[in-house]
Structures are given as structure tokens and as C-alpha cells.
Design a protein around this motif. Sequence first.
Motif, mmCIF file in Angstrom:
data_model
loop_
_atom_site.group_PDB
_atom_site.id
_atom_site.type_symbol
_atom_site.label_atom_id
_atom_site.label_comp_id
_atom_site.label_asym_id
_atom_site.label_seq_id
_atom_site.Cartn_x
_atom_site.Cartn_y
_atom_site.Cartn_z
ATOM 1 N N LEU A 263 -5.873 4.003 -5.662
ATOM 2 C CA LEU A 263 -5.771 3.186 -4.242
ATOM 3 C C LEU A 263 -7.129 2.764 -3.892
ATOM 4 O O LEU A 263 -7.090 1.414 -3.369
ATOM 5 N N ALA A 264 -8.315 3.223 -4.326
ATOM 6 C CA ALA A 264 -9.601 2.690 -4.009
ATOM 7 C C ALA A 264 -9.797 1.402 -4.693
ATOM 8 O O ALA A 264 -10.445 0.525 -4.071
ATOM 9 N N ARG B 52 0.733 -1.304 -0.039
ATOM 10 C CA ARG B 52 0.155 -0.053 -0.058
ATOM 11 C C ARG B 52 0.819 1.404 0.183
ATOM 12 O O ARG B 52 0.705 2.429 -0.595
ATOM 13 N N THR B 53 1.924 1.215 0.832
ATOM 14 C CA THR B 53 3.021 2.293 0.552
ATOM 15 C C THR B 53 3.450 2.490 -0.560
ATOM 16 O O THR B 53 3.556 3.568 -1.195
ATOM 17 N N ILE B 54 4.057 1.446 -1.110
ATOM 18 C CA ILE B 54 4.560 1.559 -2.476
ATOM 19 C C ILE B 54 3.576 2.287 -3.447
ATOM 20 O O ILE B 54 3.854 3.024 -4.306
ATOM 21 N N LEU B 55 2.256 1.649 -3.708
ATOM 22 C CA LEU B 55 1.335 2.210 -4.472
ATOM 23 C C LEU B 55 0.869 3.660 -4.118
ATOM 24 O O LEU B 55 0.940 4.574 -4.994
ATOM 25 N N LYS B 56 0.898 3.925 -2.967
ATOM 26 C CA LYS B 56 0.732 5.331 -2.779
ATOM 27 C C LYS B 56 1.798 6.324 -2.982
ATOM 28 O O LYS B 56 1.617 7.220 -3.571
ATOM 29 N N ASN B 57 3.044 5.873 -3.043
ATOM 30 C CA ASN B 57 4.198 6.571 -3.438
ATOM 31 C C ASN B 57 4.223 6.781 -4.987
ATOM 32 O O ASN B 57 4.342 7.937 -5.460
#
Length: 417
Positions: free
Chosen positions: A250-251, A140-145
Motif C-alpha cells: 500500500l505504501a 485503494r480498497t481493492i488493493l487493501k482487500n
Amino acid sequence: MTAAKFVEKYDLYRPEDHRAAEHAIDTINREGIEVVRVVWPDQHGLLRGKALTVPAFLAAMKAGNEITMAPFFFDTANAIVFNPFSPDGGFDFDGLGGSPNVKMVPDPGTFTVLPWAEKTALVFCDLYMSDGKPFPLAPRTILKNTLAEMASNGYKLVAGIEMEWYLTKVVDNGLGTCSLGAPGSPADPPSVAPVARGYNYLLVDHLDEVDDILRPIRNALSDMGLPIRSFDDEWAPSQMETTFDILDGLAAADAAALFRTTTKQIAKRNGHLASFMCTPAIAGFYANGWHLHTSVADKETGANLMVPTGDTPLSELGVNYVGGTLAHGAAASVFTTPTINGYRRRRPYSLAPDRLAWGQDNRAAMMRVISAPGGHGLSRGEPRRGLRGQPLSLHRGPGRRRSRRHLQPHRPRSGQR
């Protein structure tokens, strides 16, 4: 700094997060919620986390909740593949030696009441190091970045999901007689039976045969607000496909994870087993896959920036988007197809292409380009390679910019579909 100040200290909640937290508290009080499952997707797509009491959950929205990072040392069979007691834990990041705890910080905007579990809710979490830095290995962190980098250039990612899965009836759980497994050695799966017979495709009669099992799943997804579009009869007996309306990046990822856990848990509570495994080891079953339709949109207006304006399949940005996906396709396969089971699908003249290629509305190509001049919500790319092997069930089975001139469409041979 006291533990209770962790979220405030590192400014982890935006104003909309604080509003969502208040809404979550109101929901807890109104619905009489007793337990909140705080979860995060691991590197294999499985949800990990804890079931917190309400006081512990309320504290986690201020202080986070500590949990071990140990699952990140595991492979898909839960064997430890990195040495946790080396200086960096086997990773190229400082501070991961010795398998330290990380902080789970709830994302209050994802708070969801679970319709099938009494007085229970679920919330996705982000993971942080003790110094307030995002945990670098969390998907989730990788995607948000990545999405933040897109946003800095004025873009956002829009995705539509299609997921194939098998529905089977549990005949014998085998508990008490089967092998319970060991690290690196999965447990024996339960004995199951198909819920339909015969290869077909989009057969409504097959859907009706399993409607009693699909109904509680459909109702739960609707109650949670997931934008489900359809349940389809896939090609093989007992095989389903579920499609979603478009969501932001993200959703879409959260929705896919929530859909899988919802489907599995409700099916199991009703004496069935839902499997998202690529190739379940059941005679007569075909392989599962899933497709991710993606477009790049304007961050502010939401306009699809991949719509062609001339006689090209996509806009210049869209062409470069496809080119970048092809350029990094081989490396990305390490993450999108992490098991031998998934790689067994890679073969010529199949629906799981085995080479880097694109084609216009061609399901045989790795990147299926769907072009819709004037159709502002339709032009998109559909990666079909590698996104078809996630090991998510109890079954065990046997970029860089490129110019338009670098992209040549894949031409199917006779018999390819």
C-alpha cells in the motif's frame, strides 16, 4: 447515529490511526497549515478529492467528508460510460444507482505537508458507502482487500518502482485560443518544447542540463520522506526515469501516486510540463513505461519467500507467483493498459512484450524474473507488460496456482533486448 460518529460507529480507525491523527493535528498547529487536500486515486490513476479547511479536515477524521462517486462513471476522456440513473448505476453492486455520495475518510498515517504549496498538506482517503462498507470500486480498497488476503496466509507484498516520464518546457499554454474540450473529447494540449536533444542513455550531461528543474522536485520528495533512489537520463531526449527503494504494497501505491502529482505540479509551477503518458504526440519522442518489481515476503519476519534454494530460478512460491501473473495477464491488461495509446506499444521484439512469457533477467519477456540465490532482498518478478500505458498527462497521442512444469522461459530471438 450522528454524522460525527461515522468513523467511531464503524470502527474505521485502528489504534495506530488514532495516534497518526493526533500527530497530524500537531503538525497542522506547528506548521500553520491552512488547507488539507483530501485525495483518492481513481480507476485511471488520477488523484481526485477536495481541498478542505482545517476545521473541515478535523471533522472528516470523525465524520468523513461526503463526495460524489461520479468520476467512477467516466472513461479516460471523462465521458460518462455507465448510466448513473439505472438501478445499479451500471455496476454489479447494489446502492450505486443515481450517483450517490460516498464518504471520504482520511488515512491519517498518510498525512504529508506539501513543500511546494504554502501552508498546504495532503492526505490519502479511503471511500465508504453510507452504511460504513468500503466503496467496492475504489482502487485503494481493492488493493487493501488483496493485501489483507495475502496477510491471512502469512504473506506481504514488497514492491520497488521505476517510473519513466517526460520533462518539457511550456511554450504557450494556449488558453483563450485552444479548444477546452468536452466530455469524451480532451482539451487541446499546451505547446511544449523538449529540454534536451538526441537519443542517448544514462547520459549525465543530460541530467545536468535540467538540474535546475529537477532540484525542487528532488527536494520536495526528500522533504516528504519518499524513498527516492535515483533520477536517470532515459533513452529519448527529455525522458527521465525515477526509481524508489522498496516499500510494502500500500505504501508503494501511495508513493507512486504522490510522486506523480508532486512532479507534475512542481514542473508546472516552474514553466514546465511533466508527462507520464505512454506515447506523447511529439515528434522524436519514444514511449514511456514503468516497471514494478515485486516480491512476496513473510508477513512477520519480512524474509523474501521467492529466493531459490536449488538450481531453479525462484522458490516454489515464487514460481507459482509468476505463473499466476501469466495466467491472469490478459485480463489484467484491461486495467493496466486502459488506452489505445498504451496498446500501441505492444509489438514483437520491443521493450513492451506482446505475449504471455517469462524469462530470467530478460527485458523482452512479460515477466522478467530476477533470481538471486542467497540474496534475500533481491529475488523478484518484474511485470513488464501492460504497466506501461497510464494516461496521466495533458498530451494526446496518435492467480491461479501453476506447477513448475508449466513455466517455460522465453527465449529471445536475435536482436531482442
